[in-house]
Design a protein around this motif. Sequence first.
Motif, PDB file in Angstrom:
ATOM      1  N   PHE A  26      30.405 -48.648 -44.552  1.00 31.97           N
ATOM      2  CA  PHE A  26      30.205 -48.404 -43.117  1.00 31.97           C
ATOM      3  C   PHE A  26      31.394 -48.830 -42.272  1.00 31.97           C
ATOM      4  O   PHE A  26      31.776 -48.135 -41.326  1.00 31.97           O
ATOM      5  CB  PHE A  26      28.940 -49.143 -42.673  1.00 31.97           C
ATOM      6  N   ARG A  27      32.013 -49.938 -42.609  1.00 28.54           N
ATOM      7  CA  ARG A  27      33.070 -50.495 -41.764  1.00 28.54           C
ATOM      8  C   ARG A  27      34.323 -49.623 -41.751  1.00 28.54           C
ATOM      9  O   ARG A  27      35.241 -49.868 -40.981  1.00 28.54           O
ATOM     10  CB  ARG A  27      33.430 -51.907 -42.218  1.00 28.54           C
ATOM     11  N   ASP A  28      34.388 -48.607 -42.601  1.00 26.63           N
ATOM     12  CA  ASP A  28      35.562 -47.741 -42.660  1.00 26.63           C
ATOM     13  C   ASP A  28      35.460 -46.535 -41.741  1.00 26.63           C
ATOM     14  O   ASP A  28      36.398 -45.727 -41.674  1.00 26.63           O
ATOM     15  CB  ASP A  28      35.774 -47.233 -44.091  1.00 26.63           C
ATOM     16  N   TYR A  29      34.349 -46.378 -41.036  1.00 28.03           N
ATOM     17  CA  TYR A  29      34.092 -45.150 -40.305  1.00 28.03           C
ATOM     18  C   TYR A  29      33.895 -45.365 -38.809  1.00 28.03           C
ATOM     19  O   TYR A  29      33.297 -46.358 -38.379  1.00 28.03           O
ATOM     20  CB  TYR A  29      32.846 -44.462 -40.873  1.00 28.03           C
ATOM     21  N   ASP A  30      34.386 -44.390 -38.047  1.00 24.68           N
ATOM     22  CA  ASP A  30      34.098 -44.325 -36.620  1.00 24.68           C
ATOM     23  C   ASP A  30      32.713 -43.706 -36.437  1.00 24.68           C
ATOM     24  O   ASP A  30      32.305 -42.842 -37.206  1.00 24.68           O
ATOM     25  CB  ASP A  30      35.139 -43.473 -35.898  1.00 24.68           C
ATOM     26  N   MET A  31      32.040 -44.141 -35.370  1.00 25.88           N
ATOM     27  CA  MET A  31      30.680 -43.675 -35.112  1.00 25.88           C
ATOM     28  C   MET A  31      30.538 -43.236 -33.666  1.00 25.88           C
ATOM     29  O   MET A  31      31.282 -43.700 -32.792  1.00 25.88           O
ATOM     30  CB  MET A  31      29.668 -44.803 -35.374  1.00 25.88           C
ATOM     31  N   ALA A  32      29.539 -42.396 -33.410  1.00 28.64           N
ATOM     32  CA  ALA A  32      29.336 -41.910 -32.046  1.00 28.64           C
ATOM     33  C   ALA A  32      27.884 -41.529 -31.826  1.00 28.64           C
ATOM     34  O   ALA A  32      27.109 -41.370 -32.772  1.00 28.64           O
ATOM     35  CB  ALA A  32      30.223 -40.704 -31.778  1.00 28.64           C
ATOM     36  N   TRP A  33      27.565 -41.402 -30.547  1.00 29.32           N
ATOM     37  CA  TRP A  33      26.302 -40.825 -30.120  1.00 29.32           C
ATOM     38  C   TRP A  33      26.603 -39.543 -29.336  1.00 29.32           C
ATOM     39  O   TRP A  33      27.498 -39.527 -28.483  1.00 29.32           O
ATOM     40  CB  TRP A  33      25.531 -41.786 -29.225  1.00 29.32           C
ATOM     41  N   PHE A  34      25.854 -38.502 -29.635  1.00 21.68           N
ATOM     42  CA  PHE A  34      25.862 -37.274 -28.875  1.00 21.68           C
ATOM     43  C   PHE A  34      24.430 -37.018 -28.415  1.00 21.68           C
ATOM     44  O   PHE A  34      23.476 -37.641 -28.914  1.00 21.68           O
ATOM     45  CB  PHE A  34      26.337 -36.094 -29.754  1.00 21.68           C
ATOM     46  N   ARG A  35      24.271 -36.089 -27.489  1.00 25.44           N
ATOM     47  CA  ARG A  35      22.929 -35.731 -27.057  1.00 25.44           C
ATOM     48  C   ARG A  35      22.849 -34.242 -26.761  1.00 25.44           C
ATOM     49  O   ARG A  35      23.859 -33.606 -26.470  1.00 25.44           O
ATOM     50  CB  ARG A  35      22.510 -36.535 -25.822  1.00 25.44           C
ATOM     51  N   GLN A  36      21.635 -33.733 -26.853  1.00 20.41           N
ATOM     52  CA  GLN A  36      21.412 -32.318 -26.591  1.00 20.41           C
ATOM     53  C   GLN A  36      20.127 -32.152 -25.803  1.00 20.41           C
ATOM     54  O   GLN A  36      19.039 -32.474 -26.298  1.00 20.41           O
ATOM     55  CB  GLN A  36      21.345 -31.531 -27.899  1.00 20.41           C
ATOM     56  N   ALA A  37      20.280 -31.672 -24.586  1.00 19.20           N
ATOM     57  CA  ALA A  37      19.131 -31.382 -23.733  1.00 19.20           C
ATOM     58  C   ALA A  37      18.634 -29.969 -24.033  1.00 19.20           C
ATOM     59  O   ALA A  37      19.386 -29.135 -24.543  1.00 19.20           O
ATOM     60  CB  ALA A  37      19.530 -31.512 -22.273  1.00 19.20           C
ATOM     61  N   PRO A  38      17.384 -29.682 -23.705  1.00 11.57           N
ATOM     62  CA  PRO A  38      16.836 -28.353 -23.972  1.00 11.57           C
ATOM     63  C   PRO A  38      17.678 -27.251 -23.338  1.00 11.57           C
ATOM     64  O   PRO A  38      18.012 -27.315 -22.157  1.00 11.57           O
ATOM     65  CB  PRO A  38      15.446 -28.417 -23.331  1.00 11.57           C
ATOM     66  N   GLY A  39      18.045 -26.274 -24.141  1.00 12.85           N
ATOM     67  CA  GLY A  39      18.798 -25.146 -23.645  1.00 12.85           C
ATOM     68  C   GLY A  39      20.273 -25.407 -23.402  1.00 12.85           C
ATOM     69  O   GLY A  39      20.969 -24.541 -22.875  1.00 12.85           O
ATOM     70  N   GLN A  40      20.730 -26.587 -23.764  1.00 13.44           N
ATOM     71  CA  GLN A  40      22.133 -26.932 -23.531  1.00 13.44           C
ATOM     72  C   GLN A  40      22.843 -27.248 -24.835  1.00 13.44           C
ATOM     73  O   GLN A  40      22.209 -27.473 -25.865  1.00 13.44           O
ATOM     74  CB  GLN A  40      22.221 -28.129 -22.575  1.00 13.44           C
ATOM     75  N   GLU A  41      24.158 -27.273 -24.768  1.00 13.64           N
ATOM     76  CA  GLU A  41      24.943 -27.601 -25.945  1.00 13.64           C
ATOM     77  C   GLU A  41      24.932 -29.124 -26.170  1.00 13.64           C
ATOM     78  O   GLU A  41      24.721 -29.902 -25.245  1.00 13.64           O
ATOM     79  CB  GLU A  41      26.378 -27.105 -25.771  1.00 13.64           C
ATOM     80  N   ARG A  42      25.182 -29.485 -27.401  1.00 15.38           N
ATOM     81  CA  ARG A  42      25.292 -30.905 -27.731  1.00 15.38           C
ATOM     82  C   ARG A  42      26.543 -31.478 -27.065  1.00 15.38           C
ATOM     83  O   ARG A  42      27.613 -30.858 -27.107  1.00 15.38           O
ATOM     84  CB  ARG A  42      25.353 -31.087 -29.247  1.00 15.38           C
ATOM     85  N   GLU A  43      26.398 -32.642 -26.450  1.00 19.67           N
ATOM     86  CA  GLU A  43      27.518 -33.231 -25.727  1.00 19.67           C
ATOM     87  C   GLU A  43      27.753 -34.669 -26.141  1.00 19.67           C
ATOM     88  O   GLU A  43      26.837 -35.381 -26.552  1.00 19.67           O
ATOM     89  CB  GLU A  43      27.279 -33.171 -24.213  1.00 19.67           C
TER      90      GLU A  43
END
Length: 125
Positions: free
Chosen positions: A28-45
């Motif tokens: 795990f410590r070797d990787y970058d991590m992120a959060w994205f989100r996707q609202a209904p009808g919209q692209e993942r951001e």
Amino acid sequence: VQLQASGGGLVQAGGSLRLSCVASGLTFRDYDMAWFRQAPGQEREFVAAIRYSGGTTLYADSVKGRFTIARTNAKNIIYLQMNSLKVDDTAVYYCALTSRVAYSALAVLSSYDYWGQGTLVTVSS
């Protein structure tokens, strides 16, 4: 590699939630991590990202000052503390993982190789 996100739910505007994402099957410590989100009808951001060491973070302008991303490498987990939630924050939130990438690539969806299943956050007015 598996990513398991949790912590979503229903909260009133102005409230707080903390999301978690546990990773398995890798160093795990070797990787970058992120959060994205996707609202209904919209692209993942993009929402927020954190470097493999935890020393560098990046936030979308829409959440800056309200959300905080953190990680505990010893437990293979990242968090997203979400405060002052708004109705516009309603979405399915996904955690994502990538090998170390350029800082400018942290906010780019296509930079990420593995994705969690998503956890729904609903903010009511």
